[in-house]
Design a protein around this motif. Sequence first.
Motif, PDB file in Angstrom:
ATOM      1  N   LYS A 193       0.829  -1.205   0.000  1.00 30.09           N
ATOM      2  CA  LYS A 193       0.000   0.000   0.000  1.00 30.09           C
ATOM      3  C   LYS A 193       0.865   1.258   0.000  1.00 30.09           C
ATOM      4  O   LYS A 193       0.380   2.352  -0.278  1.00 30.09           O
ATOM      5  N   PRO A 201      -7.086  -1.617  -2.777  1.00 25.46           N
ATOM      6  CA  PRO A 201      -7.422  -2.858  -3.464  1.00 25.46           C
ATOM      7  C   PRO A 201      -8.800  -2.782  -4.092  1.00 25.46           C
ATOM      8  O   PRO A 201      -9.747  -2.257  -3.497  1.00 25.46           O
ATOM      9  N   GLU A 251     -12.328  -4.229  -5.767  1.00 27.09           N
ATOM     10  CA  GLU A 251     -13.291  -5.257  -5.384  1.00 27.09           C
ATOM     11  C   GLU A 251     -12.965  -6.559  -6.109  1.00 27.09           C
ATOM     12  O   GLU A 251     -12.869  -6.582  -7.334  1.00 27.09           O
ATOM     13  N   GLY A 252     -12.795  -7.607  -5.344  1.00 26.04           N
ATOM     14  CA  GLY A 252     -12.560  -8.912  -5.948  1.00 26.04           C
ATOM     15  C   GLY A 252     -11.191  -9.087  -6.555  1.00 26.04           C
ATOM     16  O   GLY A 252     -10.952 -10.055  -7.256  1.00 26.04           O
TER      17      GLY A 252
END
Lengths: 190, 144
Positions: A138, A184, A186-187
């Motif tokens: 991150k 991040p 989704e999925g």
Amino acid sequence: MGLNNTDVKPTEGQGDDFRLGQHLPGVITTQLQKVINWGRQSSMWYMSFGLACCAIEDIMAAGASRYDLDRLGLFFRASPRQSDLMLVAGTVTEKMAPRIRTLYEQMAEPRYVIALGTCAIAGGPFAGGYNTVLGVDKIIPVDVYVPGCPPRPEALFYGIMKLQEKIRKHGVNPPAPRKAKTAPKEGSKA
Amino acid sequence: MSPEAWEEVKVEPGKYLETMKALRKGGLNQVSDLTAVDWKDRGVIEVIVHLLSLKPGEDPRNTLGRRVRVKTEVERDRPSIDSVTPLWPGVNWYEREVYDLFGVDFPGHPDLRRIMTHEGFVGHPLRKDFVDERPKRQRVIPSR
């Protein structure tokens, strides 16, 4: 061959990198990018960013005489300005995050990062905490992820070998590191 | 260290600094610990100080290795207690920690800033009613 020629495909392994000249004794012919990459991969001085137990289990154990990181040309440097590789080992807190970013930016290019252990990869068991960064990617771009809690020193060595493999595929100018993940999706694959 | 070896003192917040000054003068020259407990049901935050004597002092009771525990209860809504950093300089970061994690104010502290969490952190995480108000993100382990 120009300095920016990145089209030359590297051969596998190091065996073919240096050929003794058949007609001129004492002369070695090779490609410039192979020499440079050989130099880069064989002397990755690392800055140990030991934040938690992974620093003991991995960096200290792997650096000591039983496993001996030195034999790969890796030496511990305490200063980011002399380092090529950052080994992030342990849980990254939000308090520590800006410091990691600063130290990464102080390192000379080309610079590489290995995230060691589950905490540095995704927060680990502390992912639900109020002060945990969910993975060092991150903040800074990560080249190699070494999973484990903690990983064995052999796993760290495998990660370093994977990084050396990556370096061997560079051209003369290394590619710019990709940016750190902001959030991040989704999925998305972790 | 057996529990019987401890002397325990409970003081009101108003007499806390006075008590600590007397204990300091009596020869208890080290603070082993300064911490707090959040008693949410009673509406108080209990500040606990552990003191240790490393040399005999003026007080004849003060033998080498004497240990005293001082407890104070402050209001949970506006917790505030005098700082003892002027008496024991080593307690500086302990008070900052209690300030950071419990939100207890220490008037008289020379440098009362957050110490564990970053400067922009909202809330005091060791309070029982603390909720993490950061945006929900992927890969967070759901709490049971």
